[in-house]
Design a protein around this motif. Structure first.
Motif, PDB file in Angstrom:
ATOM      1  N   CYS A   1       0.840  -1.199   0.000  1.00 42.63           N
ATOM      2  CA  CYS A   1       0.000   0.000   0.000  1.00 42.63           C
ATOM      3  C   CYS A   1       0.879   1.255   0.000  1.00 42.63           C
ATOM      4  O   CYS A   1       1.773   1.385   0.836  1.00 42.63           O
ATOM      5  CB  CYS A   1      -0.875  -0.017   1.242  1.00 42.63           C
ATOM      6  SG  CYS A   1      -1.749   1.522   1.500  1.00 42.63           S
TER       7      CYS A   1
ATOM      8  N   ASN B   1       0.066   4.083   0.903  1.00 43.12           N
ATOM      9  CA  ASN B   1      -0.299   4.920   2.045  1.00 43.12           C
ATOM     10  C   ASN B   1       0.271   4.408   3.363  1.00 43.12           C
ATOM     11  O   ASN B   1       0.904   5.161   4.099  1.00 43.12           O
ATOM     12  CB  ASN B   1      -1.833   5.031   2.111  1.00 43.12           C
ATOM     13  CG  ASN B   1      -2.290   5.977   3.191  1.00 43.12           C
ATOM     14  OD1 ASN B   1      -1.751   7.067   3.326  1.00 43.12           O
ATOM     15  ND2 ASN B   1      -3.258   5.556   3.985  1.00 43.12           N
ATOM     16  N   CYS B   2       0.068   3.113   3.665  1.00 40.88           N
ATOM     17  CA  CYS B   2       0.503   2.602   4.969  1.00 40.88           C
ATOM     18  C   CYS B   2       1.537   1.483   4.877  1.00 40.88           C
ATOM     19  O   CYS B   2       2.079   1.049   5.889  1.00 40.88           O
ATOM     20  CB  CYS B   2      -0.702   2.153   5.791  1.00 40.88           C
ATOM     21  SG  CYS B   2      -1.410   0.603   5.234  1.00 40.88           S
TER      22      CYS B   2
ATOM     23  N   CYS C   1      -6.037  -1.927  -0.048  1.00 39.14           N
ATOM     24  CA  CYS C   1      -5.304  -2.192   1.189  1.00 39.14           C
ATOM     25  C   CYS C   1      -6.263  -2.784   2.209  1.00 39.14           C
ATOM     26  O   CYS C   1      -7.349  -2.263   2.420  1.00 39.14           O
ATOM     27  CB  CYS C   1      -4.688  -0.911   1.727  1.00 39.14           C
ATOM     28  SG  CYS C   1      -3.879  -1.150   3.305  1.00 39.14           S
TER      29      CYS C   1
ATOM     30  N   CYS D   1      -5.972   0.136   5.535  1.00 36.62           N
ATOM     31  CA  CYS D   1      -6.489   1.506   5.505  1.00 36.62           C
ATOM     32  C   CYS D   1      -7.494   1.734   4.370  1.00 36.62           C
ATOM     33  O   CYS D   1      -8.077   2.809   4.268  1.00 36.62           O
ATOM     34  CB  CYS D   1      -5.340   2.518   5.436  1.00 36.62           C
ATOM     35  SG  CYS D   1      -4.544   2.574   3.822  1.00 36.62           S
TER      36      CYS D   1
ATOM     37  N   THR E   1      -7.060   2.038   1.178  1.00 39.27           N
ATOM     38  CA  THR E   1      -6.602   2.750  -0.022  1.00 39.27           C
ATOM     39  C   THR E   1      -6.761   1.853  -1.253  1.00 39.27           C
ATOM     40  O   THR E   1      -6.410   0.673  -1.207  1.00 39.27           O
ATOM     41  CB  THR E   1      -5.117   3.149   0.127  1.00 39.27           C
ATOM     42  OG1 THR E   1      -4.995   4.000   1.263  1.00 39.27           O
ATOM     43  CG2 THR E   1      -4.592   3.886  -1.114  1.00 39.27           C
TER      44      THR E   1
HETATM   45 ZN   LIG Z   1      -2.886   0.981   3.472  1.00 40.78          ZN
END
Ligand SMILES: [Zn+2]
Length: 250
Positions: A209, A211-212, A225, A228, A230
């Motif tokens: 991911c 983002n995380c 994901c 989170c 995404t």
């Molecule tokens: Zn994520």
């Protein structure tokens, strides 16, 4: 009396030792002469390395066995065309790394761009530049065709040589500089249905991911994901052959 025995023993053992060292040295010279044609074993190894650097690496050529299997499943597959694409992309990939620029890879897949980008990023951080000059591709062959649930893979190998140099920018010095014979493995993939692909294999295509950093799963034509939520559009094409990986073989 005891001292005398000890002295004699010392002379015998010492003599044997000197004799055997002399023998070992002689043997090494003899072996070197037989193996390398010179009595100097260090020079012998250097000559051997030079010879090794000038001998092209063999490739596992299974084209004649694997290509008919591919053509049975994909009658439109053109090996002559893909061979050209693989060789051109391999050249572009090395150019991109040397010049630290993805513009050389404008025709390549996103996966290859990402792979080069990762190496360029690492080398910029370390302050090194690798140069692959006078590149010559000797041979390119198919070495395996794999049919898996949801996708097919064609593994390709090229044997090539280049004048390799590695420069440390910080110290402004050459770390390595010689002709290198090597092999590169490439992978063509044809994704039929990512939701059917085994998780471990799918991971190669899906990645983490943005983002995380958690692993992502394929959901229809996007990847999501698990943590989170995404969502990212897939970085692979479906139902079309794509050159997906380039790796230097060990
Ligand atoms: Zn994520």
């Amino acid at each position: 009396m005891f001292g005398y025995v000890l002295a004699v023993l010392g002379i015998v053992v010492g003599g044997a030792l000197v004799y055997s060292i002399g023998y070992v040295v002689k043997r090494v010279r003899k072996i070197s002469e037989i193996a390398f044609g010179t009595k100097d074993i260090v020079k012998g190894f250097q000559q051997q390395e030079e010879l090794y650097n000038n001998t092209p690496k063999s490739v596992s050529g299974m084209t004649s066995v694997e290509l008919p299997k591919i053509l049975k499943d994909f009658p439109e597959f053109s090996w002559s065309e893909w061979k050209k694409i693989c060789e051109n992309t391999l050249r572009a990939y090395l150019e991109a790394i040397e010049n630290k620029s993805l513009t050389y890879l404008k025709d390549a897949s996103d996966a290859i761009k990402q792979q080069a980008d990762l190496i360029i990023g690492e080398e910029m951080q370390l302050g090194i530049t690798e140069c692959f000059d006078q590149l010559q591709i000797h041979r390119t062959e198919i070495f395996r065709y794999e049919k898996k649930e949801g996708l097919c893979k064609i593994k390709i190998q090229s044997s090539l040589q280049y004048f390799y140099s590695k420069i440390s920018e910080e110290k402004g010095k050459m770390i390595d500089n010689k002709i290198q014979q090597c092999r590169y493995d490439m992978e063509l993939v044809f994704v039929q249905d990512m939701s059917k692909v085994d998780d471990d294999l799918a991971y190669e295509f899906i990645g983490n991911c943005p983002n995380c950093g958690a692993p992502m799963v394929a959901v229809g034509s996007t990847r999501r994901c698990q943590y989170c939520g995404t969502e990212v559009k897939e970085a692979y094409n479906t139902r079309i052959w794509t050159l997906h990986r380039i790796d230097k073989a060990k």
